[in-house]
Design an enzyme around this catalytic site. Structure first.
Site, PDB file in Angstrom:
ATOM      1  N   ARG A 193       1.147  -0.995   0.238  1.00  0.00           N
ATOM      2  CA  ARG A 193       0.077  -0.345   0.309  1.00  0.00           C
ATOM      3  C   ARG A 193       1.019   1.258   0.320  1.00  0.00           C
ATOM      4  NH1 ARG A 193      -5.038  -2.464   2.258  1.00  0.00           N
ATOM      5  NH2 ARG A 193      -4.342  -4.977   2.479  1.00  0.00           N
ATOM      6  N   VAL A 194       0.489   2.330  -0.498  1.00  0.00           N
ATOM      7  CA  VAL A 194       0.935   3.189  -0.647  1.00  0.00           C
ATOM      8  C   VAL A 194       1.368   4.121   0.755  1.00  0.00           C
ATOM      9  CG1 VAL A 194       0.752   4.101  -2.687  1.00  0.00           C
ATOM     10  CG2 VAL A 194      -0.798   5.151  -1.389  1.00  0.00           C
ATOM     11  N   ASP A 195       0.422   4.015   1.251  1.00  0.00           N
ATOM     12  CA  ASP A 195       0.951   4.762   2.913  1.00  0.00           C
ATOM     13  C   ASP A 195       1.960   3.460   3.444  1.00  0.00           C
ATOM     14  OD1 ASP A 195      -1.853   5.242   1.738  1.00  0.00           O
ATOM     15  OD2 ASP A 195      -2.437   4.285   3.552  1.00  0.00           O
ATOM     16  N   ASP A 196       2.152   2.190   2.858  1.00  0.00           N
ATOM     17  CA  ASP A 196       3.029   2.363   3.651  1.00  0.00           C
ATOM     18  C   ASP A 196       4.774   2.202   3.349  1.00  0.00           C
ATOM     19  OD1 ASP A 196       1.836   1.038   5.321  1.00  0.00           O
ATOM     20  OD2 ASP A 196       1.459  -0.751   3.624  1.00  0.00           O
ATOM     21  N   VAL A 197       4.632   3.578   1.874  1.00  0.00           N
ATOM     22  CA  VAL A 197       6.015   3.178   1.602  1.00  0.00           C
ATOM     23  C   VAL A 197       6.763   3.656   2.293  1.00  0.00           C
ATOM     24  CG1 VAL A 197       7.247   4.110  -0.286  1.00  0.00           C
ATOM     25  CG2 VAL A 197       5.126   3.119  -0.588  1.00  0.00           C
TER      26      VAL A 197
END
Ligand code: ATP
Ligand code: MG
Length: 685
Positions: A553-557
């Site tokens: 998930r991009v929030d996790d980058v």
């Protein structure tokens, strides 16, 4: 190998990992491609990249004719109007709206059952059911299933359930679960299946949200050696719901005798009804409620990995075509196949690929009530041999947990019936992919690593077995009609080899149409971040060969000293360490680097924590990805907080990592809330 290793996030993972898992140095880049055998390709529905490209091209250039041809294979009471698809995905042009086959009148239950019975499949097994206890099983042919569905549909109609009414289903994996879904579809009622592992509070939240006339449940279920009293949970949920202004008139309860006798079940006269006392008395035929292609079929809440679950609404016609077609091609389905998907019908996977997709194809489906570790970790392969399963579809979390138990549990069984494997739910790290492929599939079965979401209704990016050489850990290429694009922060499409935010251009028939009761949240979450596109929330990179790699998930980058690092990439490196069973990585504030990498690591059974091991695990990441990706902290984790569908909830780990312990947020969809306390207590060891 060198050129691959320098690719942005994700793509460089493969060569190193293969070397670790296979325990040998790789001679050349070719080793990273897993080619289907000629024998497999020859019989495949899509036998070559050329054939795929030809079909894909048509699906994009002329979607209306591509999907109309497919639609014509189904039964329509009345054909759809002139326009196959009408859509607006661009918030700048007004309300987001997606419609497929509007004006077409059909019924998905009719297409799953009646149509197949009429085509001569009446005696074909629709469902092979395997109970929690080995040896406890049953079957239903297509005509038996149709009769059972009709009886329940008649009952529901009789108590006043009408087209458009919501029905909440809170059942374990009994045959009655797909029966209940199909019965609702038959009468045009909107089912909302709630995974029967959710707490009373979560169930009640969903009841209050969709206000059902009836809740369908059972008294109890055995999972492994544990009896779970579902009826008590439902009772509590119904009390809570009426406290919130939603009272449910009927609680239809199936007596699941093997788990609990009716005498021991708590009962509320007037509201509670035993399924067995009423449903079998109804006629075994039932008129179909014909519905518009755009009438709602079901409402399903997302897993809640990133926050409060969203009530995803799917409609009838497009969803029907999409699940049927994706099932057929992604698993190379043939009428002789025996198909088993381990997902619960409480998740989208169980909707699209236990119930609708397979039955629309007239397939024989295995439905398993129990746990994959009961009576021991060989249960899956025991079931595969028992029913001669040919297509086996599961989740990386299960693959990793079985991998941890050892290959002996697998190799004890023949598994020679297997021909296609599938994975869904999270990126499957290459080491797990390899194990699945080599050990479970005897290096013979292509793996369909299907990337999709509750919102997408069906597969979006997936290998078609036999068509492509595979790269372990890559979901490969888009399905027909799907146009994935990778955009940068500004929403500009990036071509070629790249990494960024995964969006979809244009709609596809299986797309969700709204979030129930909250169209504004639908637009804000999915269509506003990158105007003109559907935003998936996931990161993705495309390699030089055009293969897609989901990076999480991009929030996790995590951004370490300017390097953008996908969590999936670091986790993959961590679990390739022979003593590391599972890992979850989050970013934490770091004075110098901006963000530091904080890794939660679960060791293989029986392995003690040690400073030496910590160093060796960090070294594995340094070697595989580079020094910049080396974790700053390893936090030993006996277990990880997961959603009930088996996904790691990184937002909780982020709070633990930054010690914001009073801000853990909504933990109601956690499978085992006690792991959180365990983790907190181990924070400084
Ligand atoms: P919520 O949206 O409530 O946070 P969720 O996203 O976990 O929950 P689902 O719709 O069940 O709910 O899961 C879809 C997500 O799962 C995808 O967006 C992606 O992150 C992940 N996923 C599913 N299949 C794959 C796959 N094959 N490879 C990589 N990621 C996958
Ligand atoms: Mg999601």
């Amino acid at each position: 190998v060198d050129s691959l290793a320098t690719l942005p996030s994700g793509a460089g993972r493969i060569p190193h990992l293969n070397a670790v898992i296979l325990g040998e140095a790789l001679a050349s880049e070719e080793n990273d491609l897993v080619c289907p055998s000629d024998e497999f390709s020859k019989q495949a529905l899509v036998p070559s990249p050329q054939k795929y490209l030809e079909m894909y091209k048509r699906s994009i250039e002329d979607p209306e004719s591509f999907w109309s041809d497919i639609a014509s294979e189904f039964y329509w009471k009345k054909k759809w109007g002139e326009q196959v698809c009408s859509e607006n995905l661009d918030v700048r042009n007004g309300e987001v709206k997606i419609e497929w086959f509007k004006g077409g009148i059909t019924n998905i239950c009719y297409n799953c059952l009646d149509r197949n019975v009429e085509a001569g499949l009446e005696d074909k097994i629709a469902i092979y059911w395997e109970g929690n206890e080995p040896g406890y099983d049953g079957t239903l042919t297509y005509s038996e299933l149709l009769q059972k569905v009709c009886q329940l549909a008649n009952y529901l109609k009789d108590i006043g359930v009408k087209k458009g009414d919501a029905v909440v289903i809170y059942l374990p994996m009994l045959m009655e679960l797909p029966i209940a879904m199909l019965a609702c579809a038959r009468i045009g009622a909107v089912h909302s299946v709630v995974f029967a592992g959710f707490s009373a509070e979560s169930l009640s939240q969903r009841i209050v949200d969709c206000k059902p006339k009836v809740v369908i449940t059972c008294n109890a279920v055995k999972r492994g050696s544990k009896v779970i009293n579902l009826k008590d949970i439902v009772d509590a949920a119904l009390v809570e719901s009426s406290g919130n202004g939603v009272s449910v008139g009927v609680c239809l309860t199936y007596e699941n005798e093997s788990a609990m006798k009716r005498e021991s079940t708590k009962w509320k006269e007037g509201r509670d009804i035993w399924w067995q006392d009423v449903v079998p008395k109804y006629p075994t035929t039932c008129e179909v409620e014909w519905v518009d292609a755009e009438d709602p079929l079901f409402l399903l809440y997302t897993s809640g990995s990133t926050g409060k679950p969203k009530g995803v609404l799917h409609t009838t016609g497009g969803y029907m075509l999409y699940t049927a077609t994706t099932f057929k091609y992604a698993f190379d389905y043939k009428p002789t196949d025996i198909y088993w998907c381990t997902a619960d019908c409480g998740w989208i996977t169980g909707h699209s690929y236990v119930t609708y997709g397979p039955l629309l194809n007239g397939a024989s489906v295995v439905v398993f009530e129990g746990a994959p570790s009961y009576p021991d970790s060989g249960r899956c392969w025991d079931i595969v041999d028992k029913f001669k399963v040919t297509i086996f579809y599961t989740a990386p979390t299960l693959v990793r947990s079985l991998m941890r138990e050892g290959a002996e549990y697998v190799t004890k069984y023949s598994r020679k019936s297997l021909r296609v494997l599938g994975s869904v739910g999270e990126p499957i790290n290459p080491s797990a992919w390899r194990w699945f492929f080599n050990v479970v599939g005897d290096s013979r079965c292509p793996i369909s690593d299907t990337w999709w979401q509750t919102e997408t209704g069906g597969f979006m990016i997936t290998p078609l077995p036999g068509a492509w050489p595979q790269k372990p850990g890559s979901a490969t290429f888009p399905f027909f009609g799907v146009q994935p694009v990778i955009v940068d922060e500004k929403g500009v499409e990036i071509e070629g080899e790249c990494s960024g935010y995964l969006c979809i251009k244009s709609s596809w028939p299986g797309a969700f149409r709204t979030l129930y009761g909250d169209h504004e949240r639908y637009e804000t979450t999915y269509f506003k971040p990158f105007p003109g596109y559907y935003f998936t929330g996931d990161g993705c990179s495309r390699d030089k060969d055009g293969y897609h790699w989901l990076t999480g998930r991009v929030d996790d980058v995590i951004n370490v000293s300017g390097h953008r690092i996908g969590t999936a990439e670091v986790e993959s490196a961590l679990v390739s360490h022979p003593k590391c069973a599972e890992a979850a990585v989050v970013g934490v504030e770091h004075e110098v680097k901006g963000q530091g990498i904080y890794a939660f690591v679960t060791l293989v059974e029986g392995e003690p924590y040690s400073e030496e091991l910590r160093k060796s695990i960090i070294l594995t990441v340094r070697k595989q990805i580079g020094a910049f990706a080396a974790p700053d902290k390893i936090h030993w984790a006996p277990g990880l907080p997961k959603t009930r569908s088996g996904k790691i909830m990184r937002r909780i780990l982020r709070k633990i990592a930054s010690r914001q312990l009073d801000e853990l947020g909504d933990t109601s969809t956690l499978a085992d809330p006690s792991v959180v306390d365990q983790l907190i207590s181990l924070a400084d060891t």
